[in-house]
Design a protein around this motif. Sequence first.
Motif, PDB file in Angstrom:
ATOM      1  N   UNK A  11       1.002  -1.537  -0.285  1.00  0.00           N
ATOM      2  CA  UNK A  11       0.497   0.216   0.175  1.00  0.00           C
ATOM      3  C   UNK A  11       0.684   1.295  -0.300  1.00  0.00           C
ATOM      4  N   UNK A  12       0.688   2.208  -0.708  1.00  0.00           N
ATOM      5  CA  UNK A  12       0.913   3.342  -0.779  1.00  0.00           C
ATOM      6  C   UNK A  12       1.676   4.256   0.192  1.00  0.00           C
ATOM      7  N   UNK A  13       0.534   3.967   1.530  1.00  0.00           N
ATOM      8  CA  UNK A  13       0.184   4.880   2.750  1.00  0.00           C
ATOM      9  C   UNK A  13       1.581   4.315   3.297  1.00  0.00           C
ATOM     10  N   UNK A  14       1.517   3.250   3.211  1.00  0.00           N
ATOM     11  CA  UNK A  14       2.707   1.833   4.184  1.00  0.00           C
ATOM     12  C   UNK A  14       3.858   2.745   3.724  1.00  0.00           C
ATOM     13  N   UNK A  15       4.151   2.883   2.553  1.00  0.00           N
ATOM     14  CA  UNK A  15       5.669   3.217   1.554  1.00  0.00           C
ATOM     15  C   UNK A  15       5.897   4.159   2.493  1.00  0.00           C
ATOM     16  N   UNK A  16       4.653   5.619   2.224  1.00  0.00           N
ATOM     17  CA  UNK A  16       4.692   7.038   2.428  1.00  0.00           C
ATOM     18  C   UNK A  16       5.171   6.633   4.127  1.00  0.00           C
ATOM     19  N   UNK A  17       5.301   6.031   4.963  1.00  0.00           N
ATOM     20  CA  UNK A  17       5.241   6.455   6.207  1.00  0.00           C
ATOM     21  C   UNK A  17       6.733   5.511   6.059  1.00  0.00           C
ATOM     22  N   UNK A  18       6.954   4.328   5.322  1.00  0.00           N
ATOM     23  CA  UNK A  18       8.364   4.316   5.891  1.00  0.00           C
ATOM     24  C   UNK A  18       9.481   5.449   4.759  1.00  0.00           C
ATOM     25  N   UNK A  19       8.837   5.957   3.647  1.00  0.00           N
ATOM     26  CA  UNK A  19      10.131   7.605   3.340  1.00  0.00           C
ATOM     27  C   UNK A  19      10.075   8.003   4.255  1.00  0.00           C
ATOM     28  N   UNK A  26       9.275   9.606  -1.567  1.00  0.00           N
ATOM     29  CA  UNK A  26       8.995   8.347  -1.444  1.00  0.00           C
ATOM     30  C   UNK A  26       9.782   7.314  -3.181  1.00  0.00           C
ATOM     31  N   UNK A  27       9.308   8.535  -3.607  1.00  0.00           N
ATOM     32  CA  UNK A  27      10.514   7.801  -5.109  1.00  0.00           C
ATOM     33  C   UNK A  27      11.744   7.301  -4.763  1.00  0.00           C
ATOM     34  N   UNK A  28      12.684   7.455  -3.714  1.00  0.00           N
ATOM     35  CA  UNK A  28      14.154   7.269  -4.063  1.00  0.00           C
ATOM     36  C   UNK A  28      13.333   5.460  -2.704  1.00  0.00           C
ATOM     37  N   UNK A  29      12.639   5.849  -1.608  1.00  0.00           N
ATOM     38  CA  UNK A  29      12.195   4.079  -0.861  1.00  0.00           C
ATOM     39  C   UNK A  29      11.912   3.761  -1.728  1.00  0.00           C
ATOM     40  N   UNK A  30      10.803   3.798  -3.009  1.00  0.00           N
ATOM     41  CA  UNK A  30      10.687   2.706  -3.867  1.00  0.00           C
ATOM     42  C   UNK A  30      12.098   2.435  -4.924  1.00  0.00           C
ATOM     43  N   UNK A  31      12.591   2.770  -5.444  1.00  0.00           N
ATOM     44  CA  UNK A  31      13.805   2.060  -6.134  1.00  0.00           C
ATOM     45  C   UNK A  31      14.565   1.594  -5.181  1.00  0.00           C
ATOM     46  N   UNK A  32      15.038   2.167  -3.686  1.00  0.00           N
ATOM     47  CA  UNK A  32      16.088   1.758  -3.433  1.00  0.00           C
ATOM     48  C   UNK A  32      15.059   0.025  -2.567  1.00  0.00           C
TER      49      UNK A  32
END
Length: 221
Positions: A11-19, A26-32
Amino acid sequence: MADVLSGSAEPAAKRQRKAAVAGLSEATCDLLRTETLHLAAVDGVLLGASGPFNHAPCALLPFPLQASLFHEALALAPAFNRIVDRVSRDLSWLVPTVSTTVAHDPFTSRLLTLLTTIRDEVGTAEGASQPLQLSINRSDYMIDEKDDASAGRKRSLLQVELNTISASFVSLAAKMSSLHTHLLSRLKDEGTDGVGSDLEECLKAILPADANASSTYANLD
Protein backbone atom coordinates in the motif's frame (compact mmCIF):
# COMPACT_ATOMS: atom_id res chain seq x y z
CA MET A 1 12.52 -15.10 -7.87
CA ALA A 2 8.86 -14.45 -8.62
CA ASP A 3 8.00 -15.14 -4.96
CA VAL A 4 10.43 -12.44 -3.83
CA LEU A 5 9.54 -9.86 -6.41
CA SER A 6 5.84 -10.28 -5.77
CA GLY A 7 6.49 -8.66 -2.40
CA SER A 8 6.87 -5.31 -4.13
CA ALA A 9 3.11 -4.75 -4.04
CA GLU A 10 2.54 -2.67 -0.92
CA PRO A 11 0.00 0.00 0.00
CA ALA A 12 1.17 3.50 -0.88
CA ALA A 13 0.32 4.75 2.63
CA LYS A 14 2.71 2.23 4.17
CA ARG A 15 5.46 3.17 1.73
CA GLN A 16 4.95 6.83 2.60
CA ARG A 17 5.36 6.13 6.30
CA LYS A 18 8.61 4.32 5.59
CA ALA A 19 9.83 7.20 3.43
CA ALA A 20 9.12 9.68 6.21
CA VAL A 21 11.02 7.63 8.74
CA ALA A 22 14.04 7.24 6.46
CA GLY A 23 14.01 10.91 5.55
CA LEU A 24 13.97 10.02 1.88
CA SER A 25 11.45 10.74 -0.81
CA GLU A 26 8.85 8.12 -1.68
CA ALA A 27 10.36 7.72 -5.13
CA THR A 28 13.83 7.09 -3.68
CA CYS A 29 12.45 4.55 -1.20
CA ASP A 30 10.66 2.74 -4.00
CA LEU A 31 13.87 2.66 -6.02
CA LEU A 32 15.86 1.22 -3.09
CA ARG A 33 13.17 -1.32 -2.31
CA THR A 34 12.99 -2.56 -5.89
CA GLU A 35 16.79 -2.79 -6.07
CA THR A 36 16.84 -4.73 -2.78
CA LEU A 37 14.27 -7.28 -3.96
CA HIS A 38 16.11 -7.87 -7.24
CA LEU A 39 19.55 -8.16 -5.59
CA ALA A 40 18.22 -10.49 -2.90
CA ALA A 41 16.77 -12.78 -5.55
CA VAL A 42 19.90 -12.76 -7.74
CA ASP A 43 22.44 -13.07 -4.91
CA GLY A 44 20.62 -15.72 -2.90
CA VAL A 45 19.78 -13.57 0.14
CA LEU A 46 16.64 -15.66 0.62
CA LEU A 47 14.71 -17.64 3.20
CA GLY A 48 12.72 -20.80 2.42
CA ALA A 49 14.14 -24.28 1.95
CA SER A 50 11.63 -25.39 -0.70
CA GLY A 51 9.67 -22.21 -1.42
CA PRO A 52 7.94 -19.93 -1.50
CA PHE A 53 11.02 -17.78 -1.09
CA ASN A 54 11.31 -14.43 0.65
CA HIS A 55 14.24 -12.09 1.03
CA ALA A 56 16.10 -12.17 4.33
CA PRO A 57 14.97 -9.37 6.68
CA CYS A 58 17.09 -6.30 6.12
CA ALA A 59 17.13 -2.52 6.24
CA LEU A 60 17.23 -0.52 3.04
CA LEU A 61 20.24 1.38 4.37
CA PRO A 62 23.04 0.29 6.73
CA PHE A 63 23.09 1.53 10.31
CA PRO A 64 25.74 4.27 10.72
CA LEU A 65 28.40 2.92 13.10
CA GLN A 66 31.39 4.84 14.36
CA ALA A 67 34.66 3.41 13.07
CA SER A 68 36.07 3.45 16.62
CA LEU A 69 33.25 1.19 17.87
CA PHE A 70 33.65 -1.17 14.92
CA HIS A 71 37.37 -1.55 15.61
CA GLU A 72 36.70 -1.95 19.33
CA ALA A 73 34.42 -4.90 18.55
CA LEU A 74 37.13 -6.41 16.34
CA ALA A 75 39.71 -6.01 19.11
CA LEU A 76 37.42 -7.74 21.64
CA ALA A 77 36.76 -10.75 19.41
CA PRO A 78 39.99 -12.72 20.11
CA ALA A 79 39.50 -12.47 23.89
CA PHE A 80 35.89 -13.64 23.68
CA ASN A 81 36.91 -16.48 21.34
CA ARG A 82 39.54 -17.68 23.84
CA ILE A 83 36.99 -17.57 26.66
CA VAL A 84 34.50 -19.65 24.65
CA ASP A 85 37.20 -22.17 23.76
CA ARG A 86 38.36 -22.61 27.34
CA VAL A 87 34.83 -22.85 28.74
CA SER A 88 33.88 -25.46 26.13
CA ARG A 89 36.77 -27.66 27.29
CA ASP A 90 36.08 -27.32 31.02
CA LEU A 91 33.20 -29.79 31.26
CA SER A 92 33.45 -30.11 35.05
CA TRP A 93 32.39 -26.44 35.25
CA LEU A 94 30.25 -26.16 32.12
CA VAL A 95 27.83 -29.05 32.64
CA PRO A 96 26.59 -28.19 36.17
CA THR A 97 26.45 -24.49 35.30
CA VAL A 98 24.36 -24.93 32.15
CA SER A 99 22.17 -27.54 33.89
CA THR A 100 20.48 -24.75 35.83
CA THR A 101 18.95 -23.35 32.61
CA VAL A 102 17.81 -26.41 30.66
CA ALA A 103 14.43 -26.76 32.36
CA HIS A 104 13.31 -23.59 30.57
CA ASP A 105 15.34 -23.88 27.37
CA PRO A 106 14.67 -26.96 25.18
CA PHE A 107 17.38 -26.03 22.66
CA THR A 108 20.09 -25.79 25.32
CA SER A 109 18.73 -28.95 26.95
CA ARG A 110 19.25 -30.90 23.72
CA LEU A 111 22.80 -29.55 23.34
CA LEU A 112 23.61 -30.52 26.92
CA THR A 113 22.24 -34.02 26.34
CA LEU A 114 24.47 -34.42 23.28
CA LEU A 115 27.47 -33.15 25.21
CA THR A 116 27.02 -35.43 28.20
CA THR A 117 26.31 -38.43 25.97
CA ILE A 118 29.56 -37.95 24.09
CA ARG A 119 31.46 -37.21 27.30
CA ASP A 120 30.22 -40.40 28.96
CA GLU A 121 31.03 -42.51 25.92
CA VAL A 122 34.60 -41.29 25.36
CA GLY A 123 36.74 -44.32 24.58
CA THR A 124 33.86 -46.25 23.10
CA ALA A 125 32.88 -46.63 19.46
CA GLU A 126 30.15 -43.99 19.91
CA GLY A 127 32.20 -41.50 21.89
CA ALA A 128 34.40 -38.58 20.83
CA SER A 129 37.19 -39.99 18.67
CA GLN A 130 39.10 -36.90 17.58
CA PRO A 131 40.44 -33.75 19.30
CA LEU A 132 39.59 -31.18 16.63
CA GLN A 133 37.35 -28.18 17.28
CA LEU A 134 36.41 -25.43 14.83
CA SER A 135 34.67 -22.47 16.44
CA ILE A 136 32.87 -19.83 14.37
CA ASN A 137 31.60 -17.24 16.83
CA ARG A 138 29.58 -14.05 16.46
CA SER A 139 29.08 -11.35 19.07
CA ASP A 140 25.90 -9.28 18.82
CA TYR A 141 26.07 -5.73 20.14
CA MET A 142 23.74 -2.83 20.77
CA ILE A 143 24.95 0.76 20.80
CA ASP A 144 24.36 2.46 24.14
CA GLU A 145 24.12 6.25 23.94
CA LYS A 146 24.28 8.52 26.98
CA ASP A 147 24.73 12.21 27.68
CA ASP A 148 28.21 13.01 28.95
CA ALA A 149 28.82 16.38 30.60
CA SER A 150 32.29 16.72 29.09
CA ALA A 151 31.99 14.81 25.83
CA GLY A 152 28.34 15.33 24.89
CA ARG A 153 26.62 12.26 23.46
CA LYS A 154 28.75 9.22 24.30
CA ARG A 155 28.30 5.90 22.54
CA SER A 156 29.54 2.54 23.76
CA LEU A 157 29.14 -1.14 22.90
CA LEU A 158 26.88 -3.41 24.95
CA GLN A 159 27.12 -7.11 24.16
CA VAL A 160 23.71 -8.76 23.78
CA GLU A 161 24.89 -12.32 23.23
CA LEU A 162 27.69 -14.43 21.84
CA ASN A 163 26.65 -17.04 19.28
CA THR A 164 28.75 -20.15 18.82
CA ILE A 165 26.76 -21.63 15.91
CA SER A 166 26.86 -18.78 13.41
CA ALA A 167 28.39 -20.06 10.18
CA SER A 168 25.55 -18.81 7.97
CA PHE A 169 25.82 -15.21 9.16
CA VAL A 170 29.33 -14.90 7.74
CA SER A 171 27.97 -15.22 4.23
CA LEU A 172 24.81 -13.24 5.02
CA ALA A 173 26.80 -10.30 6.47
CA ALA A 174 29.04 -10.18 3.40
CA LYS A 175 26.05 -10.30 1.05
CA MET A 176 24.23 -7.58 3.03
CA SER A 177 27.35 -5.41 2.98
CA SER A 178 27.58 -5.82 -0.79
CA LEU A 179 23.86 -5.04 -1.13
CA HIS A 180 24.12 -1.88 0.99
CA THR A 181 27.23 -0.73 -0.87
CA HIS A 182 25.27 -1.00 -4.12
CA LEU A 183 22.25 0.82 -2.67
CA LEU A 184 24.45 3.62 -1.38
CA SER A 185 25.94 3.98 -4.85
CA ARG A 186 22.42 4.37 -6.21
CA LEU A 187 21.72 7.04 -3.58
CA LYS A 188 24.81 8.85 -4.80
CA ASP A 189 23.35 8.74 -8.28
CA GLU A 190 20.23 10.33 -6.77
CA GLY A 191 22.28 13.12 -5.20
CA THR A 192 22.69 11.65 -1.70
CA ASP A 193 26.12 10.92 -0.26
CA GLY A 194 26.86 7.48 1.16
CA VAL A 195 29.83 5.33 2.08
CA GLY A 196 29.64 1.55 2.30
CA SER A 197 31.62 -1.05 4.21
CA ASP A 198 33.22 -4.29 3.02
CA LEU A 199 32.72 -7.34 5.24
CA GLU A 200 34.13 -9.88 2.80
CA GLU A 201 37.26 -10.07 4.98
CA CYS A 202 35.20 -12.36 7.24
CA LEU A 203 34.77 -14.82 4.40
CA LYS A 204 38.46 -14.63 3.51
CA ALA A 205 39.37 -15.71 7.05
CA ILE A 206 36.69 -18.28 7.80
CA LEU A 207 36.44 -20.20 4.51
CA PRO A 208 40.11 -21.35 4.60
CA ALA A 209 39.69 -22.30 8.28
CA ASP A 210 36.62 -24.36 7.43
CA ALA A 211 38.38 -26.04 4.52
CA ASN A 212 41.45 -26.78 6.64
CA ALA A 213 39.37 -28.29 9.44
CA SER A 214 37.47 -30.48 6.98
CA SER A 215 40.66 -31.64 5.28
CA THR A 216 42.41 -32.36 8.58
CA TYR A 217 39.41 -34.31 9.90
CA ALA A 218 39.25 -36.39 6.71
CA ASN A 219 42.92 -37.36 7.11
CA LEU A 220 42.77 -38.38 10.78
CA ASP A 221 44.03 -41.87 11.48
